[in-house]
Design an enzyme around this catalytic site. Structure first.
Site, PDB file in Angstrom:
ATOM      1  CG  ASP A 130      -1.918   1.075   1.267  1.00  0.00           C
ATOM      2  OD1 ASP A 130      -3.102   0.788   1.098  1.00  0.00           O
ATOM      3  OD2 ASP A 130      -1.515   2.244   1.475  1.00  0.00           O
ATOM      4  CG  ASN A 167      -4.715  11.172  -5.165  1.00  0.00           C
ATOM      5  OD1 ASN A 167      -4.055  11.231  -6.201  1.00  0.00           O
ATOM      6  ND2 ASN A 167      -5.321  10.066  -4.773  1.00  0.00           N
ATOM      7  CG  HIS A 198      -7.562  12.921  -7.863  1.00  0.00           C
ATOM      8  ND1 HIS A 198      -7.677  11.804  -7.073  1.00  0.00           N
ATOM      9  CD2 HIS A 198      -8.228  13.910  -7.204  1.00  0.00           C
ATOM     10  CE1 HIS A 198      -8.383  12.078  -5.992  1.00  0.00           C
ATOM     11  NE2 HIS A 198      -8.731  13.354  -6.044  1.00  0.00           N
ATOM     12  CG  ASP A 233      -4.690   8.887 -12.052  1.00  0.00           C
ATOM     13  OD1 ASP A 233      -4.995   8.369 -10.968  1.00  0.00           O
ATOM     14  OD2 ASP A 233      -5.519   9.424 -12.828  1.00  0.00           O
ATOM     15  CD  GLU A 239      -4.391   4.058  -1.416  1.00  0.00           C
ATOM     16  OE1 GLU A 239      -4.497   4.353  -0.214  1.00  0.00           O
ATOM     17  OE2 GLU A 239      -5.335   4.169  -2.228  1.00  0.00           O
TER      18      GLU A 239
END
Length: 319
Positions: free
Chosen positions: A186, A194, A199, A203, A229
């Site tokens: 994670d 973010n 965002h 990404d 994630e």
């Protein structure tokens, strides 16, 4: 333009025990720009056509030592539909029952002896059109298969395919008496990435992280997106020490440097939980153990690997 010209070269196999006929046909095809390979019996024709890089077009004489032409066609078709070999039977036979027999054996077309050059050219073009169409259909099928099994953002396995892969590896582990390890990782504080950078930057971080991870996995390992994630790596045929070392490689490569995203250098680290089993178990049991270890990794400061204490192994339901 040289590369484009080379790409257009088509390889053809000629199978004919008549040396003169073979020579005439070969020279004709070479004059038209084909690359020609030759054999003088049916057994060798079959062996050549079974090779992974075999010519996709073949002109096969009906009567030859070893397997005859129809037998060669039937043997090739029995191996499966792909890769497809377009087979033209070369024969002096003209009776309807002979033509039906040849086509039933798997031949795609006929060419009469002695052959007419214009007819031969037309039949070869027809065969090449069919092969090109098949190639396009295979490419389209593989593209759809890729889309159906991959995460759209990162290109790694999607969750459904990941779980299917894990079930397959657990079954293989059960049969072969080998260990199977998994790692759940994670990204640390991904929400703040973010929130701070947007965002789109987030990404790009996910894409770069999966690229890095893919570079340190063995060819038979797998990685997939579990959600958000969170990602899962599958490590077949490993030991507890080997699993921990592999997870450490993943952790280090993720943290090896910041990710450039949307004009910003973004530091990235990950926490990992790993679990291993040699016993039959459900995927959820193994992942649950790894997830508990991941929780401990986060509680212990993040950017670290924690090994599961044990894996609960419920009895499988009878199929």
């Amino acid at each position: 333009m040289r590369g484009a010209a080379e790409h257009l070269i088509v390889r053809i196999l000629i199978a004919d025990d008549d040396a003169v006929s073979r020579l005439i046909l070969s020279r004709t095809l070479q004059t038209w720009g084909y690359s020609v390979e030759q054999v003088d019996n049916g057994d060798d024709a079959y062996e050549e056509l079974m090779k992974p890089d075999a010519p996709t077009l073949a002109i096969v004489d009906w009567m030859m030592p070893g397997m005859d032409g129809p037998e060669v066609c039937a043997a090739i078709r029995a191996e499966g539909p792909e890769p497809y070999r377009y087979m033209i039977l070369l024969t002096a036979r003209t009776e309807t029952e002979d033509l039906v027999h040849g086509l039933s054996s798997g031949a795609d077309d006929f060419l009469s002896k002695p052959f007419n050059q214009e007819e031969l050219k037309a039949r070869l073009r027809a065969g090449q059109r069919i092969l090109n169409l098949q190639s396009q259909l295979i490419e389209a099928r593989e593209a759809l298969r890729y889309q159906a099994t991959r995460d759209a953002l990162t290109g790694v396995l999607n969750r459904a395919t990941l779980m299917q892969k894990l079930r397959e590896e657990l079954d293989r582990t059960d049969r072969n008496d080998r260990n199977l390890g998994v790692a759940i990782f994670d990204l640390d504080h991904f929400k703040s990435i973010n929130d701070t950078f947007g965002h789109l930057a987030g990404d790009e971080v996910l894409r770069e992280v999966t690229r890095r991870v893919g570079g340190v996995l063995r060819h038979y390992d797998a990685v997939g997106r579990y959600g958000g994630e969170e990602f899962v790596c599958i490590f077949p045929d490993t030991t507890a020490d080997g699993l921990f070392s592999a997870a450490e490689r993943v952790r280090k490569v993720i943290a090896k440097g910041p990710v450039m995203a949307d004009g910003a250098l973004i530091p990235v680290t990950a926490s990992l939980g790993v679990a291993i089993t040699a016993d039959p178990c459900e995927p959820e049991s193994l992942l649950g153990a790894a997830d508990a270890a991941l929780y401990r990794a986060k509680e212990s400061g993040r950017n670290r690997v924690e090994l599961a204490f044990e894996v609960a192994v419920p009895l499988r339901k009878a199929s």
